[in-house]
Design a protein around this motif. Structure first.
Motif, PDB file in Angstrom:
ATOM      1  N   MET A  83       0.845  -1.160   0.000  1.00  0.00           N
ATOM      2  CA  MET A  83       0.000   0.000   0.000  1.00  0.00           C
ATOM      3  C   MET A  83       0.895   1.229   0.000  1.00  0.00           C
ATOM      4  SD  MET A  83      -3.035   1.104   2.629  1.00  0.00           S
ATOM      5  CE  MET A  83      -2.092   1.804   3.957  1.00  0.00           C
ATOM      6  N   THR A  84       0.524   2.196  -0.815  1.00  0.00           N
ATOM      7  CA  THR A  84       1.225   3.474  -0.795  1.00  0.00           C
ATOM      8  C   THR A  84       0.205   4.582  -0.609  1.00  0.00           C
ATOM      9  OG1 THR A  84       1.091   3.790  -3.184  1.00  0.00           O
ATOM     10  CG2 THR A  84       3.036   2.625  -2.348  1.00  0.00           C
ATOM     11  N   VAL A  85       0.671   5.676  -0.016  1.00  0.00           N
ATOM     12  CA  VAL A  85      -0.171   6.841   0.201  1.00  0.00           C
ATOM     13  C   VAL A  85       0.576   8.061  -0.319  1.00  0.00           C
ATOM     14  CG1 VAL A  85      -1.360   8.263   1.926  1.00  0.00           C
ATOM     15  CG2 VAL A  85      -1.162   5.787   2.274  1.00  0.00           C
ATOM     16  N   GLU A  86      -0.082   8.836  -1.174  1.00  0.00           N
ATOM     17  CA  GLU A  86       0.514  10.055  -1.711  1.00  0.00           C
ATOM     18  C   GLU A  86      -0.457  11.193  -1.456  1.00  0.00           C
ATOM     19  OE1 GLU A  86       1.506   9.488  -5.832  1.00  0.00           O
ATOM     20  OE2 GLU A  86       2.241   7.460  -5.435  1.00  0.00           O
ATOM     21  N   SER A  87       0.036  12.282  -0.854  1.00  0.00           N
ATOM     22  CA  SER A  87      -0.810  13.435  -0.558  1.00  0.00           C
ATOM     23  C   SER A  87      -0.200  14.701  -1.137  1.00  0.00           C
ATOM     24  CB  SER A  87      -0.964  13.618   0.951  1.00  0.00           C
ATOM     25  OG  SER A  87      -1.705  12.569   1.503  1.00  0.00           O
ATOM     26  N   ASP A  88      -1.073  15.589  -1.589  1.00  0.00           N
ATOM     27  CA  ASP A  88      -0.660  16.926  -2.006  1.00  0.00           C
ATOM     28  C   ASP A  88      -1.837  17.862  -1.763  1.00  0.00           C
ATOM     29  OD1 ASP A  88      -2.464  16.650  -4.157  1.00  0.00           O
ATOM     30  OD2 ASP A  88      -0.889  16.038  -5.546  1.00  0.00           O
ATOM     31  N   SER A  89      -1.747  19.061  -2.231  1.00  0.00           N
ATOM     32  CA  SER A  89      -2.809  20.041  -1.979  1.00  0.00           C
ATOM     33  C   SER A  89      -4.124  19.679  -2.671  1.00  0.00           C
ATOM     34  CB  SER A  89      -2.355  21.426  -2.428  1.00  0.00           C
ATOM     35  OG  SER A  89      -2.096  21.411  -3.828  1.00  0.00           O
ATOM     36  N   GLN A  90      -4.076  18.788  -3.648  1.00  0.00           N
ATOM     37  CA  GLN A  90      -5.264  18.360  -4.387  1.00  0.00           C
ATOM     38  C   GLN A  90      -6.025  17.238  -3.667  1.00  0.00           C
ATOM     39  OE1 GLN A  90      -6.075  19.236  -7.888  1.00  0.00           O
ATOM     40  NE2 GLN A  90      -4.792  21.020  -7.491  1.00  0.00           N
ATOM     41  N   GLY A  91      -5.338  16.526  -2.776  1.00  0.00           N
ATOM     42  CA  GLY A  91      -5.980  15.421  -2.079  1.00  0.00           C
ATOM     43  C   GLY A  91      -5.008  14.292  -1.791  1.00  0.00           C
ATOM     44  N   THR A  92      -5.538  13.137  -1.477  1.00  0.00           N
ATOM     45  CA  THR A  92      -4.746  11.966  -1.109  1.00  0.00           C
ATOM     46  C   THR A  92      -5.122  10.793  -1.997  1.00  0.00           C
ATOM     47  OG1 THR A  92      -4.702  12.730   1.179  1.00  0.00           O
ATOM     48  CG2 THR A  92      -4.133  10.410   0.802  1.00  0.00           C
ATOM     49  N   VAL A  93      -4.094  10.029  -2.415  1.00  0.00           N
ATOM     50  CA  VAL A  93      -4.305   8.836  -3.218  1.00  0.00           C
ATOM     51  C   VAL A  93      -3.766   7.639  -2.450  1.00  0.00           C
ATOM     52  CG1 VAL A  93      -3.720   7.627  -5.348  1.00  0.00           C
ATOM     53  CG2 VAL A  93      -4.142  10.097  -5.389  1.00  0.00           C
ATOM     54  N   PHE A  94      -4.631   6.637  -2.250  1.00  0.00           N
ATOM     55  CA  PHE A  94      -4.222   5.373  -1.648  1.00  0.00           C
ATOM     56  C   PHE A  94      -4.115   4.356  -2.771  1.00  0.00           C
ATOM     57  CE2 PHE A  94      -6.274   7.635   1.759  1.00  0.00           C
ATOM     58  CZ  PHE A  94      -5.553   7.298   2.901  1.00  0.00           C
ATOM     59  N   SER A  95      -2.989   3.701  -2.887  1.00  0.00           N
ATOM     60  CA  SER A  95      -2.810   2.646  -3.886  1.00  0.00           C
ATOM     61  C   SER A  95      -2.618   1.327  -3.161  1.00  0.00           C
ATOM     62  CB  SER A  95      -1.594   2.928  -4.775  1.00  0.00           C
ATOM     63  OG  SER A  95      -1.771   4.138  -5.474  1.00  0.00           O
ATOM     64  N   LEU A  96      -3.451   0.364  -3.503  1.00  0.00           N
ATOM     65  CA  LEU A  96      -3.368  -0.965  -2.895  1.00  0.00           C
ATOM     66  C   LEU A  96      -2.854  -1.943  -3.932  1.00  0.00           C
ATOM     67  CD1 LEU A  96      -6.849  -0.967  -1.136  1.00  0.00           C
ATOM     68  CD2 LEU A  96      -4.652  -0.390  -0.126  1.00  0.00           C
ATOM     69  N   PHE A  97      -1.884  -2.751  -3.562  1.00  0.00           N
ATOM     70  CA  PHE A  97      -1.299  -3.731  -4.460  1.00  0.00           C
ATOM     71  C   PHE A  97      -1.517  -5.114  -3.876  1.00  0.00           C
ATOM     72  CE2 PHE A  97       0.950   0.242  -4.866  1.00  0.00           C
ATOM     73  CZ  PHE A  97       0.978   0.437  -6.232  1.00  0.00           C
ATOM     74  N   PHE A  98      -2.096  -5.999  -4.700  1.00  0.00           N
ATOM     75  CA  PHE A  98      -2.382  -7.353  -4.263  1.00  0.00           C
ATOM     76  C   PHE A  98      -1.524  -8.322  -5.056  1.00  0.00           C
ATOM     77  CE2 PHE A  98      -6.175  -4.866  -3.444  1.00  0.00           C
ATOM     78  CZ  PHE A  98      -6.427  -5.191  -2.118  1.00  0.00           C
ATOM     79  N   PRO A  99      -1.105  -9.426  -4.429  1.00  0.00           N
ATOM     80  CA  PRO A  99      -0.298 -10.394  -5.167  1.00  0.00           C
ATOM     81  C   PRO A  99      -1.079 -10.999  -6.331  1.00  0.00           C
ATOM     82  CG  PRO A  99      -0.894 -11.257  -3.007  1.00  0.00           C
ATOM     83  CD  PRO A  99      -1.369  -9.830  -3.059  1.00  0.00           C
ATOM     84  N   ALA A 100      -0.384 -11.236  -7.412  1.00  0.00           N
ATOM     85  CA  ALA A 100      -1.019 -11.851  -8.579  1.00  0.00           C
ATOM     86  C   ALA A 100      -1.308 -13.310  -8.281  1.00  0.00           C
ATOM     87  CB  ALA A 100      -0.106 -11.735  -9.786  1.00  0.00           C
ATOM     88  N   SER A 101      -2.346 -13.826  -8.916  1.00  0.00           N
ATOM     89  CA  SER A 101      -2.710 -15.218  -8.735  1.00  0.00           C
ATOM     90  C   SER A 101      -3.107 -15.790 -10.085  1.00  0.00           C
ATOM     91  CB  SER A 101      -3.888 -15.331  -7.765  1.00  0.00           C
ATOM     92  OG  SER A 101      -4.336 -16.660  -7.714  1.00  0.00           O
ATOM     93  N   GLU A 102      -2.736 -17.043 -10.301  1.00  0.00           N
ATOM     94  CA  GLU A 102      -3.143 -17.707 -11.530  1.00  0.00           C
ATOM     95  C   GLU A 102      -4.458 -18.443 -11.353  1.00  0.00           C
ATOM     96  OE1 GLU A 102      -0.101 -19.983 -13.436  1.00  0.00           O
ATOM     97  OE2 GLU A 102       1.405 -18.455 -13.070  1.00  0.00           O
ATOM     98  N   GLU A 103      -4.984 -18.473 -10.113  1.00  0.00           N
ATOM     99  CA  GLU A 103      -6.257 -19.138  -9.871  1.00  0.00           C
ATOM    100  C   GLU A 103      -7.369 -18.319 -10.482  1.00  0.00           C
ATOM    101  OE1 GLU A 103      -7.195 -20.367  -5.898  1.00  0.00           O
ATOM    102  OE2 GLU A 103      -5.078 -20.591  -5.433  1.00  0.00           O
ATOM    103  N   ARG A 104      -8.298 -19.014 -11.112  1.00  0.00           N
ATOM    104  CA  ARG A 104      -9.465 -18.335 -11.680  1.00  0.00           C
ATOM    105  C   ARG A 104     -10.518 -18.196 -10.606  1.00  0.00           C
ATOM    106  NH1 ARG A 104     -10.638 -19.695 -17.652  1.00  0.00           N
ATOM    107  NH2 ARG A 104     -12.635 -19.026 -16.862  1.00  0.00           N
ATOM    108  N   PRO A 105     -11.239 -17.086 -10.581  1.00  0.00           N
ATOM    109  CA  PRO A 105     -12.310 -16.955  -9.584  1.00  0.00           C
ATOM    110  C   PRO A 105     -13.390 -17.999  -9.826  1.00  0.00           C
ATOM    111  CG  PRO A 105     -12.360 -15.138 -11.161  1.00  0.00           C
ATOM    112  CD  PRO A 105     -11.136 -15.962 -11.465  1.00  0.00           C
ATOM    113  N   ALA A 106     -14.033 -18.384  -8.754  1.00  0.00           N
ATOM    114  CA  ALA A 106     -15.130 -19.345  -8.876  1.00  0.00           C
ATOM    115  C   ALA A 106     -16.275 -18.690  -9.645  1.00  0.00           C
ATOM    116  CB  ALA A 106     -15.592 -19.784  -7.494  1.00  0.00           C
ATOM    117  N   VAL A 107     -16.779 -19.384 -10.639  1.00  0.00           N
ATOM    118  CA  VAL A 107     -17.898 -18.866 -11.430  1.00  0.00           C
ATOM    119  C   VAL A 107     -18.934 -19.956 -11.580  1.00  0.00           C
ATOM    120  CG1 VAL A 107     -16.544 -17.196 -12.729  1.00  0.00           C
ATOM    121  CG2 VAL A 107     -16.773 -19.504 -13.605  1.00  0.00           C
ATOM    122  N   LEU A 108     -20.138 -19.537 -11.802  1.00  0.00           N
ATOM    123  CA  LEU A 108     -21.189 -20.506 -12.088  1.00  0.00           C
ATOM    124  C   LEU A 108     -20.983 -21.027 -13.499  1.00  0.00           C
ATOM    125  CD1 LEU A 108     -24.202 -18.541 -10.622  1.00  0.00           C
ATOM    126  CD2 LEU A 108     -22.977 -20.432  -9.579  1.00  0.00           C
TER     127      LEU A 108
END
Length: 159
Positions: A1-26
């Motif tokens: 996670m990174t956080v960047e702030s300036d006079s315009q506002g704040t940006v939170f960036s979330l990074f998740f590990p990549a996965s080769e598993e496919r999501p469960a689908v019907l």
């Protein structure tokens, strides 16, 4: 996670590990027509009014006859003089008894009562107890229309 702030506002960036598993689908070929009910009676037991209403409307889209109650105590009282084909039972209800306690009382009235457990939480000890008494699958909230239709269809028809 990174956080960047300036006079315009704040940006939170979330990074998740990549996965080769496919999501469960019907299954791709599954549709609402395949999951259509035959007018079976379903009781929805949930302490949250919005959840009850949404679930009732979803089940009615599949052709089920739906009644709703706001507590385990209401469900037990209602079932003393009526029967249903399936109960969709919230596990955590406040105030009052929880889903597991509710199911334990219901099967004293209707010993072979089919039920699906609905919960916003993962499989707890109370869920396991209810399933050991005969309740069926755990349907995790929030659920989609097709997920609900599939689980209900499986509970009622073994499909």
């Amino acid at each position: 996670m990174t956080v960047e702030s300036d006079s315009q506002g704040t940006v939170f960036s979330l990074f998740f590990p990549a996965s080769e598993e496919r999501p469960a689908v019907l299954e791709d070929s599954l549709s609402m027509v395949d999951l259509r009910g035959r007018g079976e009676r379903i009781l929805v037991v949930d302490d949250e009014e919005t959840q009850r209403d949404i679930t009732r409307k979803m089940l009615q889209l599949f052709g089920y006859s739906v009644h709703t109650v706001a507590s385990g105590e209401e469900a037990i009282a209602w079932l003393r003089s009526r029967s249903v084909d399936l109960i969709l039972l919230d596990m955590i209800m406040d105030p009052g008894i929880n889903g597991c306690e509710t199911y334990a009382e219901i099967i004293k009235i209707h010993p072979d009562q089919k039920a699906i457990i609905a919960s916003g939480f993962s499989r707890s000890e109370e869920v396991k107890k209810a399933q050991a008494m005969g309740a069926g699958q755990l349907l995790c909230k929030p659920y989609t229309l097709l997920e609900l239709g599939l689980v209900v269809n499986q509970a009622l028809h073994g499909a």
